[in-house]
Design a protein around this motif. Sequence first.
Motif, PDB file in Angstrom:
ATOM      1  N   PRO A  50      50.502 -15.855   9.231  1.00  0.00           N
ATOM      2  CA  PRO A  50      51.145 -15.926   7.573  1.00  0.00           C
ATOM      3  C   PRO A  50      49.106 -15.539   6.735  1.00  0.00           C
ATOM      4  O   PRO A  50      49.436 -15.410   5.709  1.00  0.00           O
ATOM      5  CB  PRO A  50      51.718 -17.046   6.528  1.00  0.00           C
ATOM      6  N   ASP A  51      48.154 -16.297   7.859  1.00  0.00           N
ATOM      7  CA  ASP A  51      47.077 -16.033   7.063  1.00  0.00           C
ATOM      8  C   ASP A  51      46.534 -15.285   7.351  1.00  0.00           C
ATOM      9  O   ASP A  51      45.122 -15.121   7.921  1.00  0.00           O
ATOM     10  CB  ASP A  51      46.392 -17.167   7.865  1.00  0.00           C
ATOM     11  N   CYS A  52      46.955 -13.986   8.755  1.00  0.00           N
ATOM     12  CA  CYS A  52      46.783 -12.845   9.110  1.00  0.00           C
ATOM     13  C   CYS A  52      46.194 -13.025  10.755  1.00  0.00           C
ATOM     14  O   CYS A  52      45.874 -11.961  11.206  1.00  0.00           O
ATOM     15  CB  CYS A  52      46.063 -12.192   8.929  1.00  0.00           C
ATOM     16  N   HIS A  53      46.195 -14.239  11.276  1.00  0.00           N
ATOM     17  CA  HIS A  53      46.097 -15.116  12.931  1.00  0.00           C
ATOM     18  C   HIS A  53      46.872 -13.870  13.445  1.00  0.00           C
ATOM     19  O   HIS A  53      48.108 -14.025  13.482  1.00  0.00           O
ATOM     20  CB  HIS A  53      45.687 -15.999  12.867  1.00  0.00           C
ATOM     21  N   VAL A  54      46.095 -12.996  15.022  1.00  0.00           N
ATOM     22  CA  VAL A  54      47.260 -12.930  15.610  1.00  0.00           C
ATOM     23  C   VAL A  54      46.386 -13.757  17.451  1.00  0.00           C
ATOM     24  O   VAL A  54      44.455 -13.660  17.061  1.00  0.00           O
ATOM     25  CB  VAL A  54      46.719 -11.422  16.347  1.00  0.00           C
ATOM     26  N   ALA A  55      46.659 -13.739  18.166  1.00  0.00           N
ATOM     27  CA  ALA A  55      46.349 -14.665  19.299  1.00  0.00           C
ATOM     28  C   ALA A  55      45.892 -15.910  18.338  1.00  0.00           C
ATOM     29  O   ALA A  55      46.526 -16.351  17.718  1.00  0.00           O
ATOM     30  CB  ALA A  55      45.573 -13.581  19.937  1.00  0.00           C
TER      31      ALA A  55
ATOM     32  N   ASP B 145      49.824  -2.847  29.837  1.00  0.00           N
ATOM     33  CA  ASP B 145      50.493  -1.756  29.275  1.00  0.00           C
ATOM     34  C   ASP B 145      51.610  -1.793  27.855  1.00  0.00           C
ATOM     35  O   ASP B 145      51.472  -1.152  27.223  1.00  0.00           O
ATOM     36  CB  ASP B 145      52.015  -1.221  30.517  1.00  0.00           C
ATOM     37  N   ILE B 146      51.529  -3.075  27.403  1.00  0.00           N
ATOM     38  CA  ILE B 146      52.277  -3.771  26.091  1.00  0.00           C
ATOM     39  C   ILE B 146      51.558  -4.870  26.017  1.00  0.00           C
ATOM     40  O   ILE B 146      50.813  -5.740  27.539  1.00  0.00           O
ATOM     41  CB  ILE B 146      54.070  -4.161  26.557  1.00  0.00           C
ATOM     42  N   ALA B 147      50.497  -5.601  24.781  1.00  0.00           N
ATOM     43  CA  ALA B 147      50.284  -6.467  24.517  1.00  0.00           C
ATOM     44  C   ALA B 147      50.972  -6.936  22.919  1.00  0.00           C
ATOM     45  O   ALA B 147      50.606  -6.017  22.023  1.00  0.00           O
ATOM     46  CB  ALA B 147      48.294  -6.489  24.319  1.00  0.00           C
ATOM     47  N   MET B 148      51.458  -7.871  23.217  1.00  0.00           N
ATOM     48  CA  MET B 148      52.639  -8.434  21.629  1.00  0.00           C
ATOM     49  C   MET B 148      51.671  -9.448  21.629  1.00  0.00           C
ATOM     50  O   MET B 148      51.527 -10.271  22.067  1.00  0.00           O
ATOM     51  CB  MET B 148      53.553  -9.202  22.559  1.00  0.00           C
ATOM     52  N   PHE B 149      51.796  -9.860  20.339  1.00  0.00           N
ATOM     53  CA  PHE B 149      51.444 -10.173  18.827  1.00  0.00           C
ATOM     54  C   PHE B 149      52.091 -10.550  17.727  1.00  0.00           C
ATOM     55  O   PHE B 149      52.307  -9.959  17.487  1.00  0.00           O
ATOM     56  CB  PHE B 149      49.522 -10.014  18.960  1.00  0.00           C
ATOM     57  N   GLY B 150      52.016 -12.344  17.873  1.00  0.00           N
ATOM     58  CA  GLY B 150      52.480 -12.505  16.520  1.00  0.00           C
ATOM     59  C   GLY B 150      51.755 -12.765  15.800  1.00  0.00           C
ATOM     60  O   GLY B 150      50.924 -12.741  15.457  1.00  0.00           O
ATOM     61  N   VAL B 151      52.038 -12.007  14.301  1.00  0.00           N
ATOM     62  CA  VAL B 151      51.303 -12.551  12.947  1.00  0.00           C
ATOM     63  C   VAL B 151      51.094 -13.463  12.516  1.00  0.00           C
ATOM     64  O   VAL B 151      52.348 -13.886  12.116  1.00  0.00           O
ATOM     65  CB  VAL B 151      51.449 -10.903  12.486  1.00  0.00           C
TER      66      VAL B 151
ATOM     67  N   ASP C 144      60.174 -13.982   5.273  1.00  0.00           N
ATOM     68  CA  ASP C 144      58.915 -13.697   4.332  1.00  0.00           C
ATOM     69  C   ASP C 144      57.796 -14.250   3.623  1.00  0.00           C
ATOM     70  O   ASP C 144      56.785 -14.178   3.307  1.00  0.00           O
ATOM     71  CB  ASP C 144      59.914 -14.403   2.938  1.00  0.00           C
ATOM     72  N   ASP C 145      57.457 -15.126   5.091  1.00  0.00           N
ATOM     73  CA  ASP C 145      56.423 -15.752   4.712  1.00  0.00           C
ATOM     74  C   ASP C 145      55.337 -14.737   5.127  1.00  0.00           C
ATOM     75  O   ASP C 145      54.236 -15.516   5.633  1.00  0.00           O
ATOM     76  CB  ASP C 145      56.420 -17.414   5.631  1.00  0.00           C
ATOM     77  N   LYS C 146      55.154 -13.964   6.519  1.00  0.00           N
ATOM     78  CA  LYS C 146      54.620 -13.255   6.546  1.00  0.00           C
ATOM     79  C   LYS C 146      54.403 -12.211   6.057  1.00  0.00           C
ATOM     80  O   LYS C 146      53.717 -10.793   6.306  1.00  0.00           O
ATOM     81  CB  LYS C 146      55.276 -12.890   7.643  1.00  0.00           C
ATOM     82  N   ALA C 147      55.076 -11.415   4.883  1.00  0.00           N
ATOM     83  CA  ALA C 147      55.299 -10.244   3.827  1.00  0.00           C
ATOM     84  C   ALA C 147      54.054 -10.449   3.206  1.00  0.00           C
ATOM     85  O   ALA C 147      53.028  -8.985   3.634  1.00  0.00           O
ATOM     86  CB  ALA C 147      55.941 -10.490   2.834  1.00  0.00           C
ATOM     87  N   SER C 148      52.934 -11.469   2.625  1.00  0.00           N
ATOM     88  CA  SER C 148      51.475 -10.673   2.369  1.00  0.00           C
ATOM     89  C   SER C 148      50.942 -10.353   3.556  1.00  0.00           C
ATOM     90  O   SER C 148      49.999  -9.508   3.662  1.00  0.00           O
ATOM     91  CB  SER C 148      51.155 -12.156   2.119  1.00  0.00           C
ATOM     92  N   ALA C 149      50.801 -11.041   4.681  1.00  0.00           N
ATOM     93  CA  ALA C 149      49.672 -10.940   6.076  1.00  0.00           C
ATOM     94  C   ALA C 149      50.071  -9.622   6.546  1.00  0.00           C
ATOM     95  O   ALA C 149      49.465  -8.993   6.512  1.00  0.00           O
ATOM     96  CB  ALA C 149      50.174 -12.064   6.905  1.00  0.00           C
ATOM     97  N   VAL C 150      51.990  -9.323   6.248  1.00  0.00           N
ATOM     98  CA  VAL C 150      51.414  -7.256   7.425  1.00  0.00           C
ATOM     99  C   VAL C 150      50.931  -6.550   5.805  1.00  0.00           C
ATOM    100  O   VAL C 150      50.797  -5.351   6.751  1.00  0.00           O
ATOM    101  CB  VAL C 150      53.214  -7.451   6.935  1.00  0.00           C
ATOM    102  N   ARG C 151      50.843  -7.011   4.530  1.00  0.00           N
ATOM    103  CA  ARG C 151      50.914  -6.172   3.809  1.00  0.00           C
ATOM    104  C   ARG C 151      49.103  -6.136   4.170  1.00  0.00           C
ATOM    105  O   ARG C 151      48.713  -4.648   3.774  1.00  0.00           O
ATOM    106  CB  ARG C 151      51.024  -6.519   2.335  1.00  0.00           C
ATOM    107  N   LEU C 152      48.626  -7.138   4.212  1.00  0.00           N
ATOM    108  CA  LEU C 152      47.416  -7.148   4.091  1.00  0.00           C
ATOM    109  C   LEU C 152      46.361  -6.233   5.719  1.00  0.00           C
ATOM    110  O   LEU C 152      46.000  -5.542   5.523  1.00  0.00           O
ATOM    111  CB  LEU C 152      46.186  -8.241   4.254  1.00  0.00           C
ATOM    112  N   GLY C 153      47.329  -6.703   6.678  1.00  0.00           N
ATOM    113  CA  GLY C 153      47.196  -6.186   8.074  1.00  0.00           C
ATOM    114  C   GLY C 153      46.900  -4.517   7.971  1.00  0.00           C
ATOM    115  O   GLY C 153      46.739  -3.492   8.330  1.00  0.00           O
ATOM    116  N   LEU C 154      47.973  -3.867   7.399  1.00  0.00           N
ATOM    117  CA  LEU C 154      48.601  -2.627   6.649  1.00  0.00           C
ATOM    118  C   LEU C 154      47.695  -1.646   5.811  1.00  0.00           C
ATOM    119  O   LEU C 154      47.608  -0.852   5.497  1.00  0.00           O
ATOM    120  CB  LEU C 154      49.858  -2.362   6.728  1.00  0.00           C
ATOM    121  N   GLY C 155      46.869  -2.582   5.382  1.00  0.00           N
ATOM    122  CA  GLY C 155      46.197  -1.790   4.066  1.00  0.00           C
ATOM    123  C   GLY C 155      44.949  -2.074   3.817  1.00  0.00           C
ATOM    124  O   GLY C 155      44.607  -1.798   2.759  1.00  0.00           O
ATOM    125  N   GLY C 156      44.609  -1.760   4.956  1.00  0.00           N
ATOM    126  CA  GLY C 156      42.708  -1.199   5.829  1.00  0.00           C
ATOM    127  C   GLY C 156      42.293  -2.668   5.485  1.00  0.00           C
ATOM    128  O   GLY C 156      41.351  -2.370   5.452  1.00  0.00           O
TER     129      GLY C 156
END
Length: 266
Positions: free
Chosen positions: A160-165, A152-158, A215-227
Amino acid sequence: MTGTPGVLVHADGVLLARAAAARFLTRVVDAQAARGMAHVVLTGGRNGNALLRELAASPARDVVDWAHVHVWWGDERFLPSGHPERNETQARAELLDGLALNPEFVHPMPAADGPDGNDPEAAAGRYADELAVAARPETPAERGGVDVPSFDIAMFGVGPDCHVASLFPELPAVHETELTVVAVRGAPKPPPTRITLTFPAIRTAKDVWLLAAGDDKASAVRLGLGGGGPVQVPAAGAYGRRNTLWLLDRSAAAQLPPGLDRFASP
């Protein structure tokens, strides 16, 4: 991916964890109202543990029938049982030991001193078998044709290097298309040996939530949502069958791609 990911931005990490905990409770109650049971995948790390602390402190936590919640993990450090760095150990201390859970419905990933000994590949296979058993009451369509329950829900931290799990950029696990659980060797952050769900398992989830604060996650978020592609940007490969939601604080959202729709929270 089903639809465009949602993005919810909170003022800071504390409010992010608090709001995510409230959202989690609502989602689990809805799942139980529909099916009498819920399957959730927990994440560790800074943001995942903050969410668990907020759940433990929430006056609304008992709206959930915890005895009918299956608890799974997205990944685990392959360390001895009870080791303080294991996600299971931290989750029990932050939340689980204070809940009226059915012990048979709590599914930790095997430890390095478990029945498979120091063999992470065998341990990964054991967890895959446990997922497959839990999946049997559901039809293949309900679980996306993959031998895991329809989370029903799967949660993952992101990271700084864009890894999940424990799906790290360029490592073999990000290429897996058939197995639902694999061992990871040579992880770039300690410990180097881990067990993780694969993309096929993650994508069976109805809702996938990606948590990032700081702020250490900002670049990873940009890449993760940037296609970006999931081999180089694993966070981009984690999405749900119904919804994918990025839960951010303002610092992590500082580099969001232009034109991306977002919902802001005070």
